[in-house]
Design a protein around this motif. Structure first.
Motif, PDB file in Angstrom:
ATOM      1  N   ALA A   1       5.404  21.585 -38.666  1.00 55.97           N
ATOM      2  CA  ALA A   1       5.200  21.816 -37.606  1.00 55.97           C
ATOM      3  C   ALA A   1       4.716  21.502 -36.233  1.00 55.97           C
ATOM      4  O   ALA A   1       4.242  21.982 -34.911  1.00 55.97           O
ATOM      5  N   VAL A   2       3.276  20.203 -36.954  1.00 55.82           N
ATOM      6  CA  VAL A   2       3.223  19.653 -35.825  1.00 55.82           C
ATOM      7  C   VAL A   2       4.301  18.748 -34.937  1.00 55.82           C
ATOM      8  O   VAL A   2       4.210  18.361 -33.513  1.00 55.82           O
ATOM      9  N   MET A   3       5.485  18.339 -35.342  1.00 55.15           N
ATOM     10  CA  MET A   3       6.820  17.612 -34.737  1.00 55.15           C
ATOM     11  C   MET A   3       7.164  18.691 -33.774  1.00 55.15           C
ATOM     12  O   MET A   3       7.374  18.372 -32.488  1.00 55.15           O
ATOM     13  N   MET A   4       7.189  20.179 -34.537  1.00 56.44           N
ATOM     14  CA  MET A   4       7.880  21.547 -33.242  1.00 56.44           C
ATOM     15  C   MET A   4       6.555  21.031 -32.019  1.00 56.44           C
ATOM     16  O   MET A   4       7.193  21.349 -30.849  1.00 56.44           O
ATOM     17  N   LEU A   5       5.218  20.959 -32.723  1.00 55.79           N
ATOM     18  CA  LEU A   5       4.325  21.308 -31.330  1.00 55.79           C
ATOM     19  C   LEU A   5       4.678  19.969 -30.165  1.00 55.79           C
ATOM     20  O   LEU A   5       4.548  20.086 -28.626  1.00 55.79           O
ATOM     21  N   ASN A   6       5.121  19.307 -30.856  1.00 59.87           N
ATOM     22  CA  ASN A   6       5.856  17.685 -30.311  1.00 59.87           C
ATOM     23  C   ASN A   6       6.473  18.048 -29.600  1.00 59.87           C
ATOM     24  O   ASN A   6       6.547  17.112 -28.147  1.00 59.87           O
ATOM     25  N   HIS A   7       7.627  18.500 -29.811  1.00 59.22           N
ATOM     26  CA  HIS A   7       8.676  19.274 -29.137  1.00 59.22           C
ATOM     27  C   HIS A   7       8.512  19.971 -27.478  1.00 59.22           C
ATOM     28  O   HIS A   7       8.657  20.042 -26.805  1.00 59.22           O
ATOM     29  N   LEU A   8       7.322  21.198 -28.346  1.00 60.20           N
ATOM     30  CA  LEU A   8       6.734  22.567 -26.799  1.00 60.20           C
ATOM     31  C   LEU A   8       5.649  21.463 -26.058  1.00 60.20           C
ATOM     32  O   LEU A   8       6.346  21.205 -25.159  1.00 60.20           O
ATOM     33  N   ALA A   9       6.007  20.085 -26.141  1.00 57.27           N
ATOM     34  CA  ALA A   9       4.761  19.394 -24.831  1.00 57.27           C
ATOM     35  C   ALA A   9       5.352  19.020 -24.351  1.00 57.27           C
ATOM     36  O   ALA A   9       5.306  18.153 -23.295  1.00 57.27           O
ATOM     37  N   GLU A  10       6.890  18.510 -24.548  1.00 57.44           N
ATOM     38  CA  GLU A  10       7.867  18.268 -23.440  1.00 57.44           C
ATOM     39  C   GLU A  10       7.901  18.959 -22.319  1.00 57.44           C
ATOM     40  O   GLU A  10       7.840  18.619 -20.921  1.00 57.44           O
ATOM     41  N   GLU A  11       7.604  20.426 -22.484  1.00 63.94           N
ATOM     42  CA  GLU A  11       7.551  21.353 -21.392  1.00 63.94           C
ATOM     43  C   GLU A  11       6.328  21.898 -20.551  1.00 63.94           C
ATOM     44  O   GLU A  11       5.841  21.971 -20.108  1.00 63.94           O
ATOM     45  N   ARG A  12       5.231  21.707 -22.308  1.00 62.30           N
ATOM     46  CA  ARG A  12       3.756  22.140 -22.018  1.00 62.30           C
ATOM     47  C   ARG A  12       2.664  20.878 -22.642  1.00 62.30           C
ATOM     48  O   ARG A  12       2.969  20.775 -24.211  1.00 62.30           O
ATOM     49  N   THR A  13       2.080  20.257 -21.886  1.00 63.40           N
ATOM     50  CA  THR A  13       1.693  18.784 -22.280  1.00 63.40           C
ATOM     51  C   THR A  13       0.808  18.956 -23.138  1.00 63.40           C
ATOM     52  O   THR A  13      -0.089  18.489 -24.375  1.00 63.40           O
TER      53      THR A  13
END
Ligand code: NAI
Length: 342
Positions: A287-299
């Motif tokens: 899930a942390v990897m997922m959040l980092n992936h989402l962070a590519e659009e929303r820091t």
């Protein structure tokens, strides 16, 4: 996926066996961290079958097509008979050709080696996972190993680009091209070419997989990124999990051009399912990897990911561990220990 404002929508597939219990624990942590995810619950695997539907319902596929990001628990696949793996079906349907599995030593989890910091990149759509098997004549069966130029080239480029972006030093390809000269030969040549032509600055080596595995268990620190075809990646992932504490601590992500599915390396662990003893950490790390992936659009998702990571590292360091790691906490208690440290 993340819109520019408001919560991000993510498909949630709890899966089978320990899936629902570790998923609950992970959702509690993400909620407590204020992750701001709008979950879109969907079924797959035995859970979907028992609901009277298909193992991979159309509604689940459509939801992933629409939202493009999913967090998935493990799905059971019957051995030697029955339906085809939902995991393999999902990876093929969404062409999730790059599986990434970071394997690192954790604070408070003593193992044979210290400072293991490996990333496994597994080609996720080809090789012996073609599922093409047939009986040639009674008593003789055959399984088809598939390698395509396109498949080998794209995973090689993906791996080198990833190494460059993450400032990693070296890629090692494990292969068996001495025996499988065509299939593994193609995989190896594609990696050689990507290195020579486009990424000469990344250190590069190749190893025949049997000798490579021996070197791995002698001294894992000599490796940085391991690039493997599908089956080798599957096997070596579990081997590497054993270097850092087991399957309860290794997360994973499956990336394609149009979707990404985040899931732990481990399976549905039927031997401990329903007992509230499974380690939810591998799914939490996913899930942390997922959040980092989402962070590519929303820091802002990056900061939440970092807080959660710090909290579970701290929990482990304080000796708050589940039984697989030598501790005594159950699934819920570990989630609470992480939440207390957010
Ligand atoms: P497994 O990974 O489920 O379990 C292997 C061993 O590790 C078991 O002793 C289990 O109790 C332990 N274990 C696994 N995860 C754990 C956790 N989070 N906490 C504590 N202990 C944990 O592998 P197995 O038994 O080979 O497969 C069981 C089922 O899972 C099969 O149907 C298989 O096809 C499926 N599977 C699904 C995957 C997925 O959905 N991505 C991946 C691997 C297997």
């Amino acid at each position: 996926m993340a819109s520019k404002t408001g919560a991000a929508s993510v498909v949630l597939i709890p899966g089978d066996g320990i899936g629902p219990e570790i998923t609950d624990a992970v959702l509690e942590v993400l909620d407590a961290a204020g992750a701001g995810i709008r979950w879109v619950p969907c079924k797959a695997g035995l859970a979907a079958l028992e609901d009277g539907g298909d193992v991979l319902p159309e509604s689940t596929i459509e939801a992933i097509e629409h939202h493009r990001v999913a967090l998935k628990g493990p799905c059971t696949t019957p051995v030697g008979e029955g339906f085809a793996s939902v995991n393999v079906q999902l990876r093929k349907h969404f062409d999730l050709y790059a599986a990434v599995r970071p394997v690192r030593s954790l604070p408070g989890v003593p193992t044979r080696f210290e400072n293991v910091d490996l990333i496994i990149i597994r080609e996720n759509t080809e090789g012996l996972y073609s599922g093409v098997e047939n009986e040639v004549v009674p008593g003789v069966v055959m399984s088809m190993k598939v390698a395509t130029e396109r498949g080998c080239e794209r995973i090689a480029h993906w791996a080198f680009r990833f190494a460059t972006q993450r400032e990693r030093q070296k890629i090692t390809v494990f292969h068996k091209a001495n025996i499988m000269k065509m299939t593994d030969g193609l995989f190896l040549r594609a990696s050689d070419h990507a290195h020579k032509r486009e990424y000469p600055n990344i250190d590069y080596e190749t190893a025949i997989i049997d000798a490579g595995c021996m070197r791995l268990v002698q001294n894992p620190s000599q490796f940085d990124i391991l690039l493997l075809e599908n089956l080798y990646g599957d096997v070596v992932s579990d081997l590497c999990a054993g270097l850092v504490g087991g399957l309860g601590v290794v997360p994973g992500a499956n990336f394609g051009e149009d979707a990404a599915i985040f899931e732990a390396v481990h399976g549905s662990a039927p031997d401990i399912a329903g007992k509230n003893v499974a380690n939810p950490l591998a799914l939490l790390m996913s899930a942390v990897m997922m959040l980092n992936h989402l962070a590519e659009e929303r820091t802002e998702f990056g900061a939440v990911a970092e807080r959660i990571k710090r909290a579970y590292d701290q929990a482990l360091n304080d000796g708050e561990k589940t039984r697989d790691l030598g501790g005594s906490l159950n699934t819920d208690q570990f989630a609470k220990a992480v939440i207390d440290r957010l």
